[in-house]
Design a protein around this motif. Structure first.
Motif, PDB file in Angstrom:
ATOM      1  N   ILE A 303       9.786  -8.933  25.000  1.00  0.00           N
ATOM      2  CA  ILE A 303       9.836  -9.361  23.739  1.00  0.00           C
ATOM      3  C   ILE A 303       9.228  -8.592  22.640  1.00  0.00           C
ATOM      4  O   ILE A 303       9.475  -8.339  21.576  1.00  0.00           O
ATOM      5  CB  ILE A 303       9.834 -10.960  23.834  1.00  0.00           C
ATOM      6  CG1 ILE A 303      10.789 -11.632  24.598  1.00  0.00           C
ATOM      7  CG2 ILE A 303       9.707 -11.538  22.265  1.00  0.00           C
ATOM      8  CD1 ILE A 303      10.510 -13.076  24.838  1.00  0.00           C
ATOM      9  N   PHE A 304       7.748  -8.454  23.124  1.00  0.00           N
ATOM     10  CA  PHE A 304       6.730  -7.918  22.241  1.00  0.00           C
ATOM     11  C   PHE A 304       7.263  -6.470  21.857  1.00  0.00           C
ATOM     12  O   PHE A 304       6.951  -5.969  20.871  1.00  0.00           O
ATOM     13  CB  PHE A 304       5.435  -7.904  22.780  1.00  0.00           C
ATOM     14  CG  PHE A 304       4.833  -9.293  22.824  1.00  0.00           C
ATOM     15  CD1 PHE A 304       4.708 -10.055  21.477  1.00  0.00           C
ATOM     16  CD2 PHE A 304       4.153 -10.046  23.813  1.00  0.00           C
ATOM     17  CE1 PHE A 304       3.916 -11.197  21.217  1.00  0.00           C
ATOM     18  CE2 PHE A 304       3.499 -11.286  23.730  1.00  0.00           C
ATOM     19  CZ  PHE A 304       3.626 -12.050  22.165  1.00  0.00           C
ATOM     20  N   GLN A 305       7.585  -5.892  22.912  1.00  0.00           N
ATOM     21  CA  GLN A 305       8.208  -4.552  22.680  1.00  0.00           C
ATOM     22  C   GLN A 305       9.246  -4.409  21.870  1.00  0.00           C
ATOM     23  O   GLN A 305       9.385  -3.431  20.812  1.00  0.00           O
ATOM     24  CB  GLN A 305       8.458  -3.843  23.840  1.00  0.00           C
ATOM     25  CG  GLN A 305       8.808  -2.341  24.034  1.00  0.00           C
ATOM     26  CD  GLN A 305       9.075  -1.894  25.496  1.00  0.00           C
ATOM     27  OE1 GLN A 305       9.029  -2.562  26.581  1.00  0.00           O
ATOM     28  NE2 GLN A 305       9.172  -0.584  25.487  1.00  0.00           N
ATOM     29  N   ALA A 309       5.415  -5.063  18.555  1.00  0.00           N
ATOM     30  CA  ALA A 309       4.170  -5.708  18.294  1.00  0.00           C
ATOM     31  C   ALA A 309       3.015  -4.605  18.154  1.00  0.00           C
ATOM     32  O   ALA A 309       3.056  -3.743  18.643  1.00  0.00           O
ATOM     33  CB  ALA A 309       3.603  -6.469  19.611  1.00  0.00           C
ATOM     34  N   PRO A 310       2.245  -4.936  17.001  1.00  0.00           N
ATOM     35  CA  PRO A 310       1.180  -3.906  16.514  1.00  0.00           C
ATOM     36  C   PRO A 310       0.230  -3.609  17.557  1.00  0.00           C
ATOM     37  O   PRO A 310      -0.751  -2.824  17.260  1.00  0.00           O
ATOM     38  CB  PRO A 310       0.656  -4.529  15.113  1.00  0.00           C
ATOM     39  CG  PRO A 310       0.952  -6.065  15.418  1.00  0.00           C
ATOM     40  CD  PRO A 310       2.119  -6.375  15.939  1.00  0.00           C
ATOM     41  N   ILE A 311       0.075  -4.575  18.468  1.00  0.00           N
ATOM     42  CA  ILE A 311      -1.110  -4.359  19.525  1.00  0.00           C
ATOM     43  C   ILE A 311      -0.357  -3.895  20.811  1.00  0.00           C
ATOM     44  O   ILE A 311       1.057  -4.247  21.009  1.00  0.00           O
ATOM     45  CB  ILE A 311      -1.967  -5.447  19.686  1.00  0.00           C
ATOM     46  CG1 ILE A 311      -1.040  -6.680  20.160  1.00  0.00           C
ATOM     47  CG2 ILE A 311      -2.610  -5.539  18.303  1.00  0.00           C
ATOM     48  CD1 ILE A 311      -2.059  -7.952  20.482  1.00  0.00           C
ATOM     49  N   ASP A 312      -1.002  -3.509  21.888  1.00  0.00           N
ATOM     50  CA  ASP A 312      -0.237  -3.219  23.206  1.00  0.00           C
ATOM     51  C   ASP A 312       0.236  -4.269  23.573  1.00  0.00           C
ATOM     52  O   ASP A 312      -0.160  -5.395  23.948  1.00  0.00           O
ATOM     53  CB  ASP A 312      -1.497  -2.479  24.127  1.00  0.00           C
ATOM     54  CG  ASP A 312      -0.950  -2.321  25.584  1.00  0.00           C
ATOM     55  OD1 ASP A 312      -0.341  -1.226  25.620  1.00  0.00           O
ATOM     56  OD2 ASP A 312      -1.176  -3.261  26.518  1.00  0.00           O
ATOM     57  N   TYR A 400       4.982  -4.693   8.863  1.00  0.00           N
ATOM     58  CA  TYR A 400       5.433  -5.980   8.952  1.00  0.00           C
ATOM     59  C   TYR A 400       5.565  -6.753  10.303  1.00  0.00           C
ATOM     60  O   TYR A 400       5.764  -7.774  10.550  1.00  0.00           O
ATOM     61  CB  TYR A 400       6.420  -6.641   7.892  1.00  0.00           C
ATOM     62  CG  TYR A 400       6.378  -6.377   6.656  1.00  0.00           C
ATOM     63  CD1 TYR A 400       5.494  -6.816   5.824  1.00  0.00           C
ATOM     64  CD2 TYR A 400       6.935  -5.056   5.826  1.00  0.00           C
ATOM     65  CE1 TYR A 400       5.199  -6.585   4.310  1.00  0.00           C
ATOM     66  CE2 TYR A 400       6.804  -4.882   4.530  1.00  0.00           C
ATOM     67  CZ  TYR A 400       5.827  -5.415   3.795  1.00  0.00           C
ATOM     68  OH  TYR A 400       5.870  -5.049   2.426  1.00  0.00           O
ATOM     69  N   SER A 401       5.274  -5.647  11.170  1.00  0.00           N
ATOM     70  CA  SER A 401       5.631  -6.034  12.782  1.00  0.00           C
ATOM     71  C   SER A 401       4.642  -7.399  13.212  1.00  0.00           C
ATOM     72  O   SER A 401       4.897  -8.026  14.335  1.00  0.00           O
ATOM     73  CB  SER A 401       5.769  -4.926  13.481  1.00  0.00           C
ATOM     74  OG  SER A 401       4.242  -4.093  13.602  1.00  0.00           O
ATOM     75  N   TRP A 402       3.393  -7.326  12.340  1.00  0.00           N
ATOM     76  CA  TRP A 402       2.382  -8.442  12.906  1.00  0.00           C
ATOM     77  C   TRP A 402       3.154  -9.833  12.671  1.00  0.00           C
ATOM     78  O   TRP A 402       2.564 -10.655  13.288  1.00  0.00           O
ATOM     79  CB  TRP A 402       1.143  -8.248  12.082  1.00  0.00           C
ATOM     80  CG  TRP A 402       1.363  -8.348  10.520  1.00  0.00           C
ATOM     81  CD1 TRP A 402       1.644  -7.425   9.620  1.00  0.00           C
ATOM     82  CD2 TRP A 402       1.449  -9.815   9.531  1.00  0.00           C
ATOM     83  NE1 TRP A 402       1.884  -7.824   8.298  1.00  0.00           N
ATOM     84  CE2 TRP A 402       1.790  -9.239   8.323  1.00  0.00           C
ATOM     85  CE3 TRP A 402       1.345 -11.040  10.048  1.00  0.00           C
ATOM     86  CZ2 TRP A 402       1.957 -10.217   7.387  1.00  0.00           C
ATOM     87  CZ3 TRP A 402       1.260 -11.914   9.040  1.00  0.00           C
ATOM     88  CH2 TRP A 402       1.447 -11.554   7.944  1.00  0.00           C
ATOM     89  N   LEU A 408       5.087 -15.988  17.142  1.00  0.00           N
ATOM     90  CA  LEU A 408       5.039 -16.168  18.669  1.00  0.00           C
ATOM     91  C   LEU A 408       3.652 -16.578  19.316  1.00  0.00           C
ATOM     92  O   LEU A 408       3.820 -17.556  20.147  1.00  0.00           O
ATOM     93  CB  LEU A 408       5.718 -14.834  19.478  1.00  0.00           C
ATOM     94  CG  LEU A 408       6.910 -14.335  19.204  1.00  0.00           C
ATOM     95  CD1 LEU A 408       7.300 -13.337  19.781  1.00  0.00           C
ATOM     96  CD2 LEU A 408       7.982 -15.620  19.450  1.00  0.00           C
ATOM     97  N   MET A 409       2.767 -16.029  18.619  1.00  0.00           N
ATOM     98  CA  MET A 409       1.312 -16.797  19.096  1.00  0.00           C
ATOM     99  C   MET A 409       1.035 -18.290  18.804  1.00  0.00           C
ATOM    100  O   MET A 409       0.795 -18.913  19.503  1.00  0.00           O
ATOM    101  CB  MET A 409       0.200 -15.995  18.473  1.00  0.00           C
ATOM    102  CG  MET A 409       0.275 -14.360  19.089  1.00  0.00           C
ATOM    103  SD  MET A 409      -0.208 -14.168  20.836  1.00  0.00           S
ATOM    104  CE  MET A 409      -0.222 -12.412  20.956  1.00  0.00           C
ATOM    105  N   VAL A 410       1.590 -18.405  17.373  1.00  0.00           N
ATOM    106  CA  VAL A 410       1.319 -19.871  17.145  1.00  0.00           C
ATOM    107  C   VAL A 410       2.152 -20.550  17.893  1.00  0.00           C
ATOM    108  O   VAL A 410       2.004 -21.978  18.010  1.00  0.00           O
ATOM    109  CB  VAL A 410       1.820 -20.025  15.610  1.00  0.00           C
ATOM    110  CG1 VAL A 410       1.691 -21.223  15.125  1.00  0.00           C
ATOM    111  CG2 VAL A 410       0.785 -19.234  14.824  1.00  0.00           C
ATOM    112  N   LEU A 411       3.525 -20.194  18.181  1.00  0.00           N
ATOM    113  CA  LEU A 411       4.486 -20.925  18.851  1.00  0.00           C
ATOM    114  C   LEU A 411       3.869 -21.347  20.370  1.00  0.00           C
ATOM    115  O   LEU A 411       3.957 -22.466  21.045  1.00  0.00           O
ATOM    116  CB  LEU A 411       5.741 -20.080  19.361  1.00  0.00           C
ATOM    117  CG  LEU A 411       6.819 -20.603  20.226  1.00  0.00           C
ATOM    118  CD1 LEU A 411       7.410 -21.900  19.691  1.00  0.00           C
ATOM    119  CD2 LEU A 411       7.852 -19.590  20.717  1.00  0.00           C
ATOM    120  N   ALA A 412       2.951 -20.384  20.944  1.00  0.00           N
ATOM    121  CA  ALA A 412       2.557 -20.626  22.217  1.00  0.00           C
ATOM    122  C   ALA A 412       1.340 -21.612  22.369  1.00  0.00           C
ATOM    123  O   ALA A 412       1.365 -22.380  23.054  1.00  0.00           O
ATOM    124  CB  ALA A 412       1.941 -19.339  22.976  1.00  0.00           C
TER     125      ALA A 412
END
Length: 546
Positions: A303-305, A309-312, A400-402, A408-412
């Motif tokens: 999903i992040f891929q 996602a701006p990070i690994d 704007y990929s952040w 999704l982080m807030v969702l978790a």
């Protein structure tokens, strides 16, 4: 000693027990729940272990005898999901006869055998057998674990201590990520056995559930259990609570001390007192799994891929795990003060908003960024073999990929403060005394089936609806769940089990206020007043709060 009185927000006062609200009273309950959590920590390890197992057998290092094809690897992630619901469904029936504590001890045996099989495995069959055992044991532990914590804790502690169950499972999963960084997977399996042995030994030092002992008419043992659980106190202090527990098992057929027939036991599962809480817990599981978090946890890397996602993507997955633990910790700390309803509404509302924002972003990115309408994105156009084709390959660096990553982080974080833990908290307290163990097992099975379905449907949904359609659906489910729970979820925080039972049987409705434990001051009457003497102002308002 002050009396503890449960006071609702509407001013109603309910029955109380002669217990101090102090550290000594809470400590044994915390210790008993912590011992139980060792078992859940081990279960979480079985769930996280496949994460380090799959890459190790897919691309084995030199000297490793196991090498699995993709078709074989797919079963590694599926066997557990298939077997756990089966274990849950029979959990109450299998474990009730031998008691909550002994069941939790016995269920460690499959875990012990499974870790040994993992460590010494030389064939695919050994891995499958170990996964079958961990799935079966994981299902069987649901009923005794969930009912034990509900039956041994006081109302004002029950919500927070029950919420620690899910947090410990998440910590168990996280430990496997860490162990996998420093040890080979076979070594990790051997290390995990230590936690299984510790759980069995520690369970020897905590008492059996007083509810189960009363159900078996072992009243003296139940009294001793309550004495231990309420701060190693005297028998007279726990007498009132013991009588209340006895009353739960002396309704209907039990009044004349005659044993219920099989048909009468089955009929208990067809009554309103079982069906309403079963629907409530099942619906909570449905919303919790289809709020987007279950698939995010399973398919986080892909999903992040896809969302660039701006990070690994692996670091993003690690952060996701940390946020889940933090969210669970927030639930443990807040549930006693806020109650379950506000946390449920907050988590489902925020989850719905986050999912819809992810859907809007993905749709907008597809129709604008990828079609070439600029969002101030930097574009690099490279000719691709111009002599053979006039097509060009376009690479878009999206600033704007952040945004979806943040959503999704807030969702978790949000889902684990409420809806992801809510059904597991409710399971132990909403069923009546006679269906609590069986209901916990059946409801847990439904929860795992919903988890299996949402993971199974995810790939098909993305292929058909794409990311925006999939997360749009998750958002609608979350907001719909928030609305429905507003009308059907009673506030059980701080309520006694018999009060919750009366709510679902229709005897007396629960209020939506959180009960607060207050100490009633005892006014000391002076000797002179008792003797009808003159009032001495020195003693007039003398009170003692303990």
């Amino acid at each position: 000693m002050a009396l503890d009185t449960e006071v609702a927000g509407d001013g109603a006062t309910y029955a109380h027990y002669v217990y101090k609200k102090d550290f000594r009273t809470a400590l044994p309950q915390f210790l008993a729940v912590s011992v139980k959590n060792l078992l859940l920590l081990g279960y979480g390890m079985t769930l996280g272990f496949t994460t380090i197992l799959i890459p190790a057998v897919e691309k084995p290092k030199e000297g490793e005898v196991l090498y699995l094809e993709k078709s074989e690897i797919s079963w590694i992630s599926s066997i557990n999901l298939i077997v756990v619901p089966l274990g849950c469904a029979v959990s109450g029936i299998v474990t009730t006869p031998i008691g909550r504590r002994r069941s939790m001890q016995v269920v460690n045996l499959p875990f012990f055998i499974a870790w040994l099989l993992f460590h010494f495995s030389t064939s695919t069959g050994h891995l499958y057998a170990a996964l079958f055992l961990t799935g079966l044991a994981g299902g069987l532990l649901e009923a005794p674990v969930l009912t034990y914590v509900a039956e041994i804790t006081q109302p004002h502690l029950r919500g927070a201590l029950t919420a620690t169950s899910s947090m410990c499972i998440l910590i168990g999963v996280f430990t496997q990520f860490l162990f996998g960084l420093f040890m080979y997977w076979r070594t990790v399996a051997l290390v995990n056995i230590i936690f299984t042995i510790l759980a069995v030994i520690a369970l020897c030092f905590v008492p059996e559930s007083p509810h189960w002992l009363v159900a078996k008419k072992r009243y003296e043992d139940a009294r001793k259990s309550l004495q231990w659980l309420r701060g190693w106190t005297g028998p007279h202090v726990v007498e009132q609570e013991l009588q209340d527990i006895k009353a739960l098992f002396k309704r209907g057929k039990d009044v004349d001390n005659t044993e219920e027939t099989l048909s009468e036991k089955v009929y208990q599962y067809c009554r309103r007192s079982f069906l309403l809480p079963f629907f409530l817990v099942s619906f909570s599981f449905f919303v919790g799994h289809f709020s987007g978090m279950t698939t995010l946890q399973t398919y986080a890397v892909s999903i992040f891929q896809m969302l660039e996602a701006p990070i690994d993507k692996y670091y993003a997955t690690l952060i996701l795990g940390i946020l889940q633990i933090l969210g669970s910790g927030a639930c443990v700390l807040l549930v006693h003060y806020t109650g379950k309803r506000p946390l449920a509404f907050f988590s489902t509302g925020v989850a719905g908003i986050c999912c819809i924002l992810v859907a809007i972003y993905d749709l907008y990115a597809r129709t604008h960024i990828m079609s070439g309408v600029s969002l101030n994105a930097e574009r690099v156009v490279t000719d691709v073999n111009a002599t053979l084709t006039s097509e060009t390959e376009v690479f878009v660096k999206n600033p704007y990929s952040w945004m979806p990553t943040t959503f999704l982080m807030v969702l978790a974080l949000a889902t684990h403060t409420g809806i992801r833990l809510l059904p597991w908290i409710l399971i132990g307290e909403v069923f009546n005394a006679k269906t609590r163990s069986g209901g916990a097992g059946l409801a847990s099975a439904v929860g795992y089936i919903f988890g299996f379905l949402t993971n199974k449907m995810y790939i098909s949904m993305v292929d058909t609806l794409s990311i925006w359609g999939t997360y749009g659906f998750y958002g609608i489910v979350s907001l719909m769940g928030c609305t429905v729970l507003y009308f059907i979820l009673p506030e059980t925080e701080g309520k006694k089990l018999n009060e919750i039972e009366n709510h679902f049987t229709g005897i007396r409705k629960l209020t939506n206020q959180v009960y607060r434990s207050k100490r009633r001051p005892q006014n000391e009457v002076s000797k002179m007043q008792e003797m009808k003497g003159a009032t001495n102002p020195t003693f007039e308002n003398d009170t003692l709060n303990i």
